[in-house]
Design a protein around this motif. Structure first.
Motif, PDB file in Angstrom:
ATOM      1  N   PRO A   1       0.798  -1.236   0.000  1.00  0.00           N
ATOM      2  CA  PRO A   1       0.000   0.000   0.000  1.00  0.00           C
ATOM      3  C   PRO A   1       0.827   1.282   0.000  1.00  0.00           C
ATOM      4  O   PRO A   1       0.384   2.300  -0.531  1.00  0.00           O
ATOM      5  CB  PRO A   1      -0.820  -0.111   1.285  1.00  0.00           C
ATOM      6  N   VAL A   2       2.013   1.248   0.572  1.00  0.00           N
ATOM      7  CA  VAL A   2       2.854   2.452   0.576  1.00  0.00           C
ATOM      8  C   VAL A   2       3.207   2.864  -0.852  1.00  0.00           C
ATOM      9  O   VAL A   2       3.334   4.046  -1.158  1.00  0.00           O
ATOM     10  CB  VAL A   2       4.127   2.221   1.424  1.00  0.00           C
ATOM     11  N   GLU A   3       3.338   1.897  -1.743  1.00  0.00           N
ATOM     12  CA  GLU A   3       3.669   2.211  -3.132  1.00  0.00           C
ATOM     13  C   GLU A   3       2.527   2.917  -3.848  1.00  0.00           C
ATOM     14  O   GLU A   3       2.720   3.475  -4.922  1.00  0.00           O
ATOM     15  CB  GLU A   3       4.055   0.933  -3.891  1.00  0.00           C
ATOM     16  N   GLY A   4       1.335   2.914  -3.259  1.00  0.00           N
ATOM     17  CA  GLY A   4       0.193   3.595  -3.858  1.00  0.00           C
ATOM     18  C   GLY A   4       0.059   5.047  -3.448  1.00  0.00           C
ATOM     19  O   GLY A   4      -0.827   5.747  -3.929  1.00  0.00           O
ATOM     20  N   ILE A   5       0.920   5.522  -2.578  1.00  0.00           N
ATOM     21  CA  ILE A   5       0.851   6.919  -2.135  1.00  0.00           C
ATOM     22  C   ILE A   5       1.281   7.822  -3.283  1.00  0.00           C
ATOM     23  O   ILE A   5       2.327   7.622  -3.888  1.00  0.00           O
ATOM     24  CB  ILE A   5       1.773   7.169  -0.919  1.00  0.00           C
ATOM     25  N   ASP A   6       0.457   8.839  -3.567  1.00  0.00           N
ATOM     26  CA  ASP A   6       0.821   9.790  -4.610  1.00  0.00           C
ATOM     27  C   ASP A   6       0.792  11.228  -4.117  1.00  0.00           C
ATOM     28  O   ASP A   6       1.031  12.145  -4.880  1.00  0.00           O
ATOM     29  CB  ASP A   6      -0.093   9.629  -5.822  1.00  0.00           C
ATOM     30  N   ASP A   7       0.527  11.429  -2.842  1.00  0.00           N
ATOM     31  CA  ASP A   7       0.500  12.766  -2.245  1.00  0.00           C
ATOM     32  C   ASP A   7       1.577  12.827  -1.167  1.00  0.00           C
ATOM     33  O   ASP A   7       1.570  12.037  -0.222  1.00  0.00           O
ATOM     34  CB  ASP A   7      -0.883  13.024  -1.644  1.00  0.00           C
ATOM     35  N   GLU A   8       2.496  13.766  -1.314  1.00  0.00           N
ATOM     36  CA  GLU A   8       3.600  13.846  -0.357  1.00  0.00           C
ATOM     37  C   GLU A   8       3.120  14.197   1.044  1.00  0.00           C
ATOM     38  O   GLU A   8       3.750  13.822   2.032  1.00  0.00           O
ATOM     39  CB  GLU A   8       4.676  14.840  -0.826  1.00  0.00           C
ATOM     40  N   ARG A   9       1.990  14.880   1.161  1.00  0.00           N
ATOM     41  CA  ARG A   9       1.462  15.223   2.490  1.00  0.00           C
ATOM     42  C   ARG A   9       1.074  13.976   3.278  1.00  0.00           C
ATOM     43  O   ARG A   9       1.299  13.897   4.476  1.00  0.00           O
ATOM     44  CB  ARG A   9       0.274  16.166   2.368  1.00  0.00           C
ATOM     45  N   ILE A  10       0.524  12.988   2.593  1.00  0.00           N
ATOM     46  CA  ILE A  10       0.152  11.734   3.265  1.00  0.00           C
ATOM     47  C   ILE A  10       1.400  11.011   3.736  1.00  0.00           C
ATOM     48  O   ILE A  10       1.442  10.481   4.847  1.00  0.00           O
ATOM     49  CB  ILE A  10      -0.688  10.849   2.321  1.00  0.00           C
ATOM     50  N   ALA A  11       2.416  10.981   2.908  1.00  0.00           N
ATOM     51  CA  ALA A  11       3.665  10.318   3.294  1.00  0.00           C
ATOM     52  C   ALA A  11       4.313  11.028   4.478  1.00  0.00           C
ATOM     53  O   ALA A  11       4.787  10.373   5.415  1.00  0.00           O
ATOM     54  CB  ALA A  11       4.620  10.274   2.105  1.00  0.00           C
ATOM     55  N   ILE A  12       4.317  12.357   4.473  1.00  0.00           N
ATOM     56  CA  ILE A  12       4.900  13.107   5.588  1.00  0.00           C
ATOM     57  C   ILE A  12       4.111  12.838   6.861  1.00  0.00           C
ATOM     58  O   ILE A  12       4.691  12.641   7.936  1.00  0.00           O
ATOM     59  CB  ILE A  12       4.946  14.618   5.253  1.00  0.00           C
ATOM     60  N   CYS A  13       2.807  12.817   6.773  1.00  0.00           N
ATOM     61  CA  CYS A  13       1.965  12.538   7.935  1.00  0.00           C
ATOM     62  C   CYS A  13       2.240  11.138   8.482  1.00  0.00           C
ATOM     63  O   CYS A  13       2.376  10.950   9.696  1.00  0.00           O
ATOM     64  CB  CYS A  13       0.490  12.670   7.561  1.00  0.00           C
ATOM     65  N   ALA A  14       2.346  10.149   7.608  1.00  0.00           N
ATOM     66  CA  ALA A  14       2.618   8.780   8.050  1.00  0.00           C
ATOM     67  C   ALA A  14       4.005   8.674   8.689  1.00  0.00           C
ATOM     68  O   ALA A  14       4.184   7.977   9.692  1.00  0.00           O
ATOM     69  CB  ALA A  14       2.489   7.811   6.878  1.00  0.00           C
ATOM     70  N   ILE A  15       4.981   9.380   8.140  1.00  0.00           N
ATOM     71  CA  ILE A  15       6.322   9.378   8.732  1.00  0.00           C
ATOM     72  C   ILE A  15       6.282  10.012  10.113  1.00  0.00           C
ATOM     73  O   ILE A  15       6.887   9.501  11.063  1.00  0.00           O
ATOM     74  CB  ILE A  15       7.330  10.109   7.811  1.00  0.00           C
ATOM     75  N   ALA A  16       5.555  11.121  10.241  1.00  0.00           N
ATOM     76  CA  ALA A  16       5.450  11.791  11.543  1.00  0.00           C
ATOM     77  C   ALA A  16       4.776  10.884  12.573  1.00  0.00           C
ATOM     78  O   ALA A  16       5.210  10.819  13.729  1.00  0.00           O
ATOM     79  CB  ALA A  16       4.679  13.099  11.395  1.00  0.00           C
ATOM     80  N   GLN A  17       3.737  10.176  12.156  1.00  0.00           N
ATOM     81  CA  GLN A  17       3.075   9.263  13.090  1.00  0.00           C
ATOM     82  C   GLN A  17       4.002   8.123  13.488  1.00  0.00           C
ATOM     83  O   GLN A  17       4.034   7.724  14.648  1.00  0.00           O
ATOM     84  CB  GLN A  17       1.793   8.720  12.475  1.00  0.00           C
ATOM     85  N   SER A  18       4.743   7.611  12.531  1.00  0.00           N
ATOM     86  CA  SER A  18       5.711   6.562  12.850  1.00  0.00           C
ATOM     87  C   SER A  18       6.754   7.084  13.828  1.00  0.00           C
ATOM     88  O   SER A  18       7.157   6.383  14.753  1.00  0.00           O
ATOM     89  CB  SER A  18       6.427   6.085  11.591  1.00  0.00           C
ATOM     90  N   PHE A  19       7.181   8.304  13.611  1.00  0.00           N
ATOM     91  CA  PHE A  19       8.225   8.910  14.426  1.00  0.00           C
ATOM     92  C   PHE A  19       7.793   9.018  15.892  1.00  0.00           C
ATOM     93  O   PHE A  19       8.578   8.730  16.796  1.00  0.00           O
ATOM     94  CB  PHE A  19       8.570  10.289  13.860  1.00  0.00           C
ATOM     95  N   ILE A  20       6.550   9.430  16.141  1.00  0.00           N
ATOM     96  CA  ILE A  20       6.101   9.565  17.532  1.00  0.00           C
ATOM     97  C   ILE A  20       5.718   8.224  18.146  1.00  0.00           C
ATOM     98  O   ILE A  20       5.582   8.130  19.358  1.00  0.00           O
ATOM     99  CB  ILE A  20       4.957  10.596  17.684  1.00  0.00           C
ATOM    100  N   GLU A  21       5.551   7.196  17.316  1.00  0.00           N
ATOM    101  CA  GLU A  21       5.204   5.876  17.834  1.00  0.00           C
ATOM    102  C   GLU A  21       6.419   4.980  18.058  1.00  0.00           C
ATOM    103  O   GLU A  21       6.269   3.827  18.449  1.00  0.00           O
ATOM    104  CB  GLU A  21       4.241   5.164  16.880  1.00  0.00           C
ATOM    105  N   LEU A  22       7.618   5.473  17.805  1.00  0.00           N
ATOM    106  CA  LEU A  22       8.804   4.625  17.885  1.00  0.00           C
ATOM    107  C   LEU A  22       9.047   4.060  19.278  1.00  0.00           C
ATOM    108  O   LEU A  22       9.348   2.892  19.431  1.00  0.00           O
ATOM    109  CB  LEU A  22      10.037   5.391  17.411  1.00  0.00           C
ATOM    110  N   GLU A  23       8.964   4.858  20.304  1.00  0.00           N
ATOM    111  CA  GLU A  23       9.272   4.404  21.658  1.00  0.00           C
ATOM    112  C   GLU A  23       8.062   3.806  22.354  1.00  0.00           C
ATOM    113  O   GLU A  23       8.144   2.790  23.004  1.00  0.00           O
ATOM    114  CB  GLU A  23       9.821   5.571  22.488  1.00  0.00           C
ATOM    115  N   GLN A  24       6.931   4.481  22.244  1.00  0.00           N
ATOM    116  CA  GLN A  24       5.714   4.036  22.922  1.00  0.00           C
ATOM    117  C   GLN A  24       4.532   4.609  22.169  1.00  0.00           C
ATOM    118  O   GLN A  24       4.697   5.389  21.244  1.00  0.00           O
ATOM    119  CB  GLN A  24       5.714   4.519  24.361  1.00  0.00           C
ATOM    120  N   LEU A  25       3.333   4.220  22.594  1.00  0.00           N
ATOM    121  CA  LEU A  25       2.152   4.765  21.942  1.00  0.00           C
ATOM    122  C   LEU A  25       2.071   6.265  22.195  1.00  0.00           C
ATOM    123  O   LEU A  25       2.356   6.726  23.298  1.00  0.00           O
ATOM    124  CB  LEU A  25       0.897   4.077  22.481  1.00  0.00           C
ATOM    125  N   PRO A  26       1.691   7.028  21.172  1.00  0.00           N
ATOM    126  CA  PRO A  26       1.643   8.476  21.343  1.00  0.00           C
ATOM    127  C   PRO A  26       0.537   8.893  22.311  1.00  0.00           C
ATOM    128  O   PRO A  26      -0.501   8.248  22.403  1.00  0.00           O
ATOM    129  CB  PRO A  26       1.358   9.005  19.943  1.00  0.00           C
TER     130      PRO A  26
END
Length: 171
Positions: A54-79
């Motif tokens: 599904p990541v290969e279906g992303i065509d909007d950079e805003r969605i990718a940035i949002c998903a990266i940001a969510q991953s970033f805050i979820e790295l250690e524990q649940l946000p």
């Protein structure tokens, strides 16, 4: 033939009895079945047509940035709620989107992270996809958003994630 009719009649009677005994649960079940039946062809068509992650279906950079940001805050524990609210505000201000768009991007971002199994696995994959979408032009936007999300010092996992993003962006 009479045995088959008897089995179907018994099955129909059991279903009728269950519906009469639990009408609210029966309506919920019927609604879930209808939703599943409606969405099944779309899900199968998506898999059959793309046969890609599904990541290969992303065509909007805003969605990718949002998903990266969510991953970033979820790295250690649940946000926390505060982190999620801060992310929502940052998405609206930095990516110039409405409240509805920000909420939709957050939901889609969470789903994309779960499709990658873990936040640690999601960051490099999303970073590579983001670089393909806009040829690395959104590095500054993403970096500003991530730095605004950080409350204190970076954890070891977040430092590793930034290194993964640098590799993905070839910086």
């Amino acid at each position: 033939m009479p045995i088959i009719i008897a089995i179907l009649a018994a099955l129909g009677g059991a279903i009728w009895w269950w519906v009469r005994s639990n009408p609210r649960e029966a309506l919920d079940t019927a609604q879930d079945l209808a939703t599943t039946a409606i969405n099944a062809p779309r899900r199968l068509a998506f898999r059959r047509q793309t046969n890609a992650h599904p990541v290969e279906g992303i065509d909007d950079e805003r969605i990718a940035i949002c998903a990266i940001a969510q991953s970033f805050i979820e790295l250690e524990q649940l946000p926390t709620i505060e982190q999620r609210n801060r992310l929502n505000v940052l998405l609206r201000s930095r990516l110039r989107c409405s409240q509805e768009e920000a909420e939709e991007m957050e939901v889609l971002g969470r789903w994309l992270v779960t499709q990658c199994n873990t936040a640690k696995e999601a960051i490099p994959r999303l970073g590579r996809r983001l670089r393909k979408i806009d040829t690395g032009q959104s590095w500054d936007t993403m970096q500003d958003l991530l730095s605004a999300l950080i409350e204190g010092d970076l954890s070891r996992a977040q430092v590793d994630a930034i290194d993964d993003l640098r590799i993905a962006f070839k910086r």
